[in-house]
Design an enzyme around this catalytic site. Sequence first.
Site: not given
Length: 462
Positions: A229, A306
């Site tokens: 994306d 993350d």
Amino acid sequence: MSSITMKRRMVLWFIGFFIVWNIATYFLFTRPGNTDDHMFKSSKEFSERLNRLQGRLKDQMVLNEQLLHEIEQEKVKIINKIKNIPAANEEHQPPKLIIQDQENEKPAEESKPDYPFHTYKIPIVVIACNRPSAIKRSLNSLLDTRPSAEQFPIYVSQDCGDQKTANEIRTFGDKVVHMRQPDLSPIANLPANQKKFEGYYKISRHYKWALDQMFIRNSFDAVIIVEDDLDVSVDFFEYFLATYPLLKEDPTLWCVSAWNDNGRDTRIEKNPGLLYRSDFFPGLGWMLLRDAWLELAPKWPAGFWDDWMRLPDQRRDRSCIRPEISRTDTFGKFGVSKGQFFEQHLKFITLNKEFYSFTTKDLSYLLKKNYDPAFKERVYGVDEWTLQEIKTNQGQGPSEVRITYTDKNSFKSITKALGIMQDLKSGVPRTGYLGIVTCVFNGQRIYIAPGRHWSGYHVDWS
């Protein structure tokens, strides 16, 4: 011949010897009158033994890779200790300035570094799942800006098994390499309170598989990781090409990111050449070295990879390079995160539109030994202002000022008032370096800084 090539040849020789030995044993010791059932059974057992051997060999290769990595780390530590012994005539050299005006930069031919950029091969892996329109847009963005297919091969790693997405990837033909994550099973033994986050666990599993393919199976030295994306800037590849040798040279760096968390249009300087060091792992288009992956892979988390990367045990006081103007831009309003922060923040991040020739510039100022003294001198050398002065003066006065925070609450109050990200991960603010966050407010450069004698991040600040 490299040690990895020699090791692979030894493995292949061993497998060949094993096969010949088993065939010889079969003909020497199996009676001619055996039935077909017995032959089928022997063949099945032989196949199972080969499969077990193959599994053991793969495990041994991973262990050998990790051992070589540990040996290399020790060698780097010894070399760095030798390099860090200062020469007598280097002790009093003045630090370089970090931020230069474009008008005052040296001509490109005078500052061009002596790096063999044309020899570097840096593949890109695109993490994809079940968004056919997104992967089409993402791959078109990469292919439209890629300067060389040979130097920057593109791999697409697809999870989810979505056929429409697979069909879309296939339309790009040999311009990309399509990899499919084989494990599509539900996440086992997930606690009840984590069931709603299963998507994050699947993403973490996918990242582990994809990066193993790139670093262990294909033995790439560095990889740029993007999600499906992201749009990329016109100088996306130029940026990573120029910073790759810095990542190799400086052990206090562990990634290069294309992203500025505070990169909205009104909070940045319109200078495409500005780069910084950051203690915060930004992600969203980032480059990692193989040595770093061999360190991270054995302890890779089951979920939320993350945030795990931002923990002290992983960061280990290492930093990333990040730009003033982002080299990626996310259009991912819909996904596992359900558009979290997209409407409030992410959609306002500015994507660089002007090509900047990083490979013709001297970026050695980003090495820690050069960066730290100059950065601290610059930040603590400007006037200190209050938040009220910054807001009421409307950009009048010095071009750069500093505002001091004393604790978590004062930091959050200042960042909220200036309209930048307020959250911290293990005490590290987004874009922060040495506790300092910088942005532009009303055309004025603001350094949000702790006291001059800052001693480190408070991991309990969140």
